[in-house]
Write a protein that holds these residues in place. Structure first.
Motif, PDB file in Angstrom:
ATOM      1  N   HIS A   1       0.814  -1.223   0.000  1.00  0.00           N
ATOM      2  CA  HIS A   1       0.000   0.000   0.000  1.00  0.00           C
ATOM      3  C   HIS A   1       0.845   1.270   0.000  1.00  0.00           C
ATOM      4  N   ASP A   2       2.009   1.210   0.654  1.00  0.00           N
ATOM      5  CA  ASP A   2       2.865   2.388   0.722  1.00  0.00           C
ATOM      6  C   ASP A   2       4.200   2.049   0.057  1.00  0.00           C
ATOM      7  N   LEU A   3       4.352   2.480  -1.185  1.00  0.00           N
ATOM      8  CA  LEU A   3       5.544   2.111  -1.955  1.00  0.00           C
ATOM      9  C   LEU A   3       6.799   2.834  -1.473  1.00  0.00           C
ATOM     10  N   THR A   4       6.622   3.809  -0.570  1.00  0.00           N
ATOM     11  CA  THR A   4       7.798   4.494  -0.032  1.00  0.00           C
ATOM     12  C   THR A   4       8.298   3.827   1.257  1.00  0.00           C
ATOM     13  N   LEU A   5       7.527   2.875   1.773  1.00  0.00           N
ATOM     14  CA  LEU A   5       7.910   2.207   3.027  1.00  0.00           C
ATOM     15  C   LEU A   5       9.056   1.223   2.757  1.00  0.00           C
ATOM     16  N   ASP A   6      10.149   1.411   3.450  1.00  0.00           N
ATOM     17  CA  ASP A   6      11.331   0.562   3.295  1.00  0.00           C
ATOM     18  C   ASP A   6      11.076  -0.778   4.006  1.00  0.00           C
ATOM     19  N   PRO A   7      11.292  -1.916   3.329  1.00  0.00           N
ATOM     20  CA  PRO A   7      11.096  -3.212   4.005  1.00  0.00           C
ATOM     21  C   PRO A   7      11.886  -3.311   5.308  1.00  0.00           C
ATOM     22  N   LEU A   8      13.088  -2.760   5.324  1.00  0.00           N
ATOM     23  CA  LEU A   8      13.898  -2.819   6.547  1.00  0.00           C
ATOM     24  C   LEU A   8      13.255  -2.006   7.669  1.00  0.00           C
ATOM     25  N   ALA A   9      12.633  -0.884   7.313  1.00  0.00           N
ATOM     26  CA  ALA A   9      11.968  -0.057   8.337  1.00  0.00           C
ATOM     27  C   ALA A   9      10.786  -0.821   8.939  1.00  0.00           C
ATOM     28  N   LEU A  10      10.036  -1.542   8.097  1.00  0.00           N
ATOM     29  CA  LEU A  10       8.914  -2.339   8.610  1.00  0.00           C
ATOM     30  C   LEU A  10       9.424  -3.413   9.574  1.00  0.00           C
ATOM     31  N   LEU A  11      10.506  -4.078   9.187  1.00  0.00           N
ATOM     32  CA  LEU A  11      11.086  -5.112  10.051  1.00  0.00           C
ATOM     33  C   LEU A  11      11.582  -4.505  11.362  1.00  0.00           C
ATOM     34  N   GLU A  12      12.225  -3.368  11.271  1.00  0.00           N
ATOM     35  CA  GLU A  12      12.767  -2.744  12.484  1.00  0.00           C
ATOM     36  C   GLU A  12      11.663  -2.294  13.444  1.00  0.00           C
TER      37      GLU A  12
END
Ligand SMILES: [Zn+2]
Length: 283
Positions: A253-264
């Motif tokens: 949904h949010d293409l600016t969201l970094d996968p690493l940020a979600l994990l962190e």
């Protein structure tokens, strides 16, 4: 469908034409190795098993040639192991009545190379042809490099699709690290109690892995049972087998969201939870 590797194939257990087989997909699992889907995406397999209108498509990204081996496979070379594992994956597709099973046959090192466009290109083509509503892949905290690489390639492929072609849910599932550590409120819960015989058959078919020195069948079933009991300390068990997933849908949904940020964020919530409990108990 044009896939990158000459050895790549799309196997359709009921013999329907490939385009038709893919087009009926409702649930898709994308795993690094032969047997990962059966360990981590059983929720999707179950939801499609004898379920009218639902169809599971499996995608196995690597050629599986580098697996550890023992017993009757001890003398087998990498070149011999790859095809054996491919046949095992196709046996699972027959037993689980998958709508289709794609074997992309990339060497692991090509999947781990983020600059190699092949895996994302193939995944994008499959996702576009299949248009699944739900996609299961590896979680970002898995401890196997190839698993994390596959998860990142799936995320990229989904993001490259036009918005209307993206799935409505993307789940990061458990193989080489379970997700018991995640905050309960963040866990996606899968009730895997039905069809234990099917679960056992699907994992038992990977003889080159199980007999080859790794009891993934017993380990995966034991983890599901442990999760069923240890999820809720103050209530009685409401299922006998459970799996967890990390919700990767926000990355769609949010293409600016970094996968690493979600994990962190998940790691931070775990850290806060355990630290708060220790402090509250006088630590
Ligand atoms: Zn694997």
């Amino acid at each position: 469908m044009e896939l990158t590797k000459a050895e790549a194939e799309i196997f359709v257990p009921d013999g329907k034409p490939i385009e038709e087989a893919l087009a009926r997909t409702t649930h898709m699992g994308v795993g690094a190795h032969q047997d990962d889907l059966e360990i981590m995406a059983f929720d999707g397999i179950l939801k499609c098993f004898h379920a009218k209108g639902n169809s599971f498509t499996g995608v196995t990204v690597t050629d599986g040639s580098g697996s550890p081996r023992a017993d009757l496979y001890r003398q087998y070379t990498d070149e011999m192991m790859g095809p054996i594992r491919g046949v095992e994956q196709k046996k699972a597709a027959v037993i689980g009545e998958y709508g289709a099973q794609a074997l992309l046959n990339f060497p692991s090192k090509e999947v781990k190379d983020g600059s190699n466009p092949g895996p994302v290109s193939d995944l994008k083509a499959l996702l576009d042809a299949a248009r699944p509503g739900v996609v299961y892949t590896h979680n970002l905290a898995d401890k196997h490099d190839t698993h994390v690489a596959v998860a990142l390639r799936v995320i990229q492929a989904v993001r490259d699709l036009p918005a209307e072609a993206r799935p409505s849910a993307l789940y990061g599932c458990e193989v080489w690290r379970d997700l018991d550590w995640m905050a309960d409120a963040d866990k996606v819960l899968f009730d895997l109690a039905p069809h234990q015989n099917l679960a056992a058959a699907l994992m038992g078919v990977f003889d080159s892995q199980v007999c080859g020195g790794k009891r993934y069948d017993l380990a995966a079933m034991g983890r599901r049972q442990a999760h069923a009991t240890f999820f809720e300390s103050h209530g009685v068990d409401d299922t006998t087998h459970r799996a967890y997933a990390m919700d990767l849908t926000p990355l769609i949904h949010d293409l600016t969201l970094d996968p690493l940020a979600l994990l962190e964020e998940h790691v931070q919530r775990f850290r806060n939870e355990v630290a708060t409990r220790v402090r509250n108990m006088g630590g």
